[in-house]
Design an enzyme around this catalytic site. Structure first.
Site, short mmCIF file in Angstrom:
data_model
loop_
_atom_site.label_atom_id
_atom_site.label_comp_id
_atom_site.label_asym_id
_atom_site.label_seq_id
_atom_site.Cartn_x
_atom_site.Cartn_y
_atom_site.Cartn_z
N GLU A 1 23.89 92.20 -1.65
CA GLU A 1 23.36 90.84 -1.41
C GLU A 1 23.61 89.90 -2.59
O GLU A 1 24.05 88.76 -2.37
CB GLU A 1 21.86 90.93 -1.08
CG GLU A 1 21.62 91.54 0.30
CD GLU A 1 20.19 92.03 0.52
OE1 GLU A 1 19.34 91.77 -0.35
OE2 GLU A 1 19.95 92.68 1.54
N ASP B 1 23.47 89.01 7.17
CA ASP B 1 22.41 89.34 6.22
C ASP B 1 21.29 89.99 7.03
O ASP B 1 20.58 89.31 7.77
CB ASP B 1 21.93 88.03 5.56
CG ASP B 1 20.66 88.23 4.72
OD1 ASP B 1 20.26 89.38 4.50
OD2 ASP B 1 20.08 87.20 4.30
N ASP C 1 16.13 86.87 -6.34
CA ASP C 1 15.95 86.89 -4.89
C ASP C 1 14.48 87.19 -4.56
O ASP C 1 14.03 88.34 -4.67
CB ASP C 1 16.89 87.97 -4.30
CG ASP C 1 16.77 88.08 -2.78
OD1 ASP C 1 15.86 87.47 -2.19
OD2 ASP C 1 17.59 88.80 -2.19
N LYS D 1 13.63 97.35 7.54
CA LYS D 1 14.59 97.59 6.45
C LYS D 1 13.99 98.49 5.36
O LYS D 1 14.71 99.23 4.70
CB LYS D 1 14.99 96.23 5.85
CG LYS D 1 16.11 96.30 4.83
CD LYS D 1 16.53 94.89 4.48
CE LYS D 1 17.52 94.82 3.37
NZ LYS D 1 17.90 93.42 3.11
#
Ligand code: AMP
Length: 617
Positions: A188, A25, A210, A88
């Protein structure tokens, strides 16, 4: 199409019986690597810090030494300019994509005003987000190797469901640069659902909520026959636990009247206060009250006050959930499971409000920071062939792409993509009045097409004459279930179109494919260097061309000094471009852009002024 797997050390195609493929991850705030141990997914600990979570932070010290994770986290306060976080957010993005959020980063993003991928300037060296992410992945890889006492060379990496092709490709490239063969990029929310075992039962509809440090994502997924389909995604790329911290800092500043206090004016003092707020927030997930002495003041907050402070953010996430349901053409009643992901879902108030909205208890038994990596590890275990009852769909064994300026390979369909597949991408011309465009199709993993396998080429002829960059040429790769690929190119303004058909697996053995793949991982570092140099040169040539045009058109707006300085900077960029130091080229691009930006604004003002006078439309 082949289903094959190779051993990176031997190049052999045989499957070692107890091969371990890790799941990673690669997060905005934290990253994590996991693997399946005797059927059970477990997270790997950082050997030094004994924690599973590795902060996604990279620090460069004055000697050029690099630290990652917990070590780098310490430099956030002491050396913010050279500490890179949230990389990211930059993956697969150009400066133009990021213009509106540039101020959010403590480090320097190179402003080249173009559509090229961004670079970050650290101590005069320019790094791509791919290189920075590769440093994080390398650190995760070495943690896994230390724990498992063996070389790890294959991984499944997760990305947000909304990541586009460029962002997914950047993630693959980062893996390769870190010495990993990225077998799959998975979403994800899909990984999180797998971790809760939600892939196995009959058709189901799942909401994956999330809430991380800096981002919020809600995904509505449908699972049927083991296949996950993302029905809709929604969210906010600037909403998360960081906002909770900031709200608490602001609350303290106003409650304790700190805004004029000289102790709290510096960047590092505010950063330290932010860390205290984060500590308070975490304690309030299991306590009703927080207090601590800090720089001579007593800082306090109750759970109830904290919940009031964060309520507006939770309402925003619920609004995103409503929109995601509407987009998926679903109602609350259709959702069978709600999966909680991300460190901020540890806040009991968040879980309560989400459960209330969906009208059912949420899945929260797994660690919300680990759940995505655990799911990726399960997928990796399937790919390793350890879960025999799971069907693997046919995939493309090598990447497919076309040649772009400078002989670079631009991958359109990455290796391991499920077939049938259809992917399109837009290109343009690099020369004014260009009439023909060669589309050369290649197969392979290397950055330069000369190292890959050419499958065919054709020329799109008769593009109407236009300035460079204006034609819109859409290239489509379409692979059917039999593995036959059609490549189509179409100039959108004129409708001009041409196509060829190719069978990518014709005339290549599995051994040859395995060798090509091994070569790409062995040469990832040097390939990346060559790519970065060629890209910097392409960008320099593009900028030199635009500035020459600009000077010719707007000479009357420039003073003699400005003209002379511009010529000087142009000459310096030309010299740098003739050399082989990409950082020098990037530095020269930066200087030329910075110097000429005010002139470009002046020219723009003049055009607007003339338009307002009615002289020009
Ligand atoms: P992620 O981006 O998923 O790694 O989530 C990181 C966020 O979770 C940060 O904002 C952390 O402060 C937050 N977080 C971690 N642990 C807790 C906790 N026990 N209670 C509340 N928030 C937490």
């Amino acid at each position: 199409m082949a289903k094959f797997s190779i051993d990176l050390k031997t190049g052999s195609l045989a499957q070692s019986p107890n091969e371990i493929i890790v799941g990673i991850d690669l997060g905005t705030t934290n990253s994590l690597v996991a693997y399946v141990n005797e059927g059970v997914p477990v997270a790997v600990r950082d050997q030094k810090n004994k924690l599973t979570l590795v902060p996604s932070i990279v620090h460069f010290d004055e000697h050029g030494d690099v630290s990652v994770g917990q070590e780098a986290h310490k430099s956030l306060v002491s050396d913010p300019d050279n500490t890179i976080y949230s990389v990211k957010r930059l993956m697969g993005k150009s400066y133009n994509d990021l213009k509106s959020v540039d101020g959010h980063f403590g480090y320097q993003i190179l402003d080249d005003g173009t559509e090229n991928l961004v670079k970050i300037n650290v101590r005069g060296k320019f790094y791509t987000p791919i290189e920075l992410s590769a440093l994080i992945l390398k650190s995760l890889k070495s943690n896994a190797e230390a724990e498992l006492e063996r070389t790890i060379s294959k991984a499944v990496i997760t990305v947000p469901a909304y990541f586009n092709d460029a962002q997914r490709q950047a993630t693959r490239d980062a893996g390769k640069l870190a010495g990993l063969d990225v077998l799959r990029i998975i979403n994800e929310p899909t990984a999180a659902s797998l971790a809760y075992g939600l892939g196995a039962a009959d058709a189901q509809t799942i909401a994956v909520y999330d809430l991380g440090g800096g981002t919020f994502d809600i995904s509505i997924l449908q699972i049927q026959d083991g296949i996950f389909e993302v029905l809709s995604t929604n969210g906010d790329t600037f909403l998360g636990g960081d906002d909770f911290d900031r709200a608490l800092v602001e609350h303290w500043i106003s409650t304790y009247d700190l805004s004029e206090n000289p102790e709290y004016q510096s960047k590092s003092a505010l950063q330290a206060l932010r860390l205290l707020a984060e500590k308070a927030k975490k304690q309030l997930s299991s306590n009703d009250f927080f207090e601590e002495q800090f720089q001579g003041n007593l800082f306090q907050v109750s759970k109830a006050d904290f919940e009031n402070l964060i309520a507006p953010f939770i309402i925003r996430t619920i609004n995103c959930c409503k929109q995601a349901l509407t987009d998926a053409k679903m109602t609350i009643a259709d959702i069978q499971h709600i999966v909680m992901v991300g460190g901020s879902t540890r806040v009991p108030f968040v879980k309560m409000k989400v459960g209330e909205f969906f009208g059912k208890p949420v899945h929260d038994s797994l660690d919300p920071d680990e759940v995505v990596a655990l799911g990726a590890a399960i997928q990796a275990d399937v790919l390793a062939g350890n879960q025999k009852d799971v069907l693997l769909l046919d995939i493309t064994p090598l990447s497919l792409g076309i040649e772009t300026v400078g002989g670079l390979m631009d991958t359109i369909i990455p290796r391991n993509t499920k077939v049938p597949a259809k992917v399109g991408r837009q290109y343009t011309t690099s020369v004014d009045g260009q009439k023909n465009l060669k589309i050369a199709v290649y197969q392979g993993e290397r950055d330069l097409v000369e190292h890959n396998r050419k499958l065919g080429e054709f020329i799109l002829r008769g593009i109407p004459p236009m300035p460079a960059g204006l034609p819109k040429i859409e290239v489509h790769f379409i692979i059917n279930a039999d593995g036959i690929m059609k490549v189509k190119a179409k100039e959108l303004r004129s409708g001009l179109e041409q196509a060829i058909e190719i069978k990518p697996t014709y005339g290549i053995s599995e051994e040859e494919m395995a060798i090509m793949l091994l070569d790409s991982i062995k040469n990832a570092q040097s390939d990346m260097g060559v790519r970065a140099l060629l890209e910097a040169r392409n960008e320099a040539n593009h900028i030199l061309h635009s500035i020459e045009k600009f000077v010719a058109q707007h000479q009357d707006l420039l003073s003699e000094q400005e003209l002379a300085d511009t010529l000087q900077l142009q000459a310096e960029l030309k010299t740098a471009t003739a050399g082989t130091d990409k950082d020098k080229i990037n530095q020269a691009i930066h200087s030329l852009n910075e110097y000429t930006a005010p002139m470009a604004h002046r020219a723009m003002d003049k055009v607007v002024l003339e338009a307002m006078k009615g002289q020009k439309v």
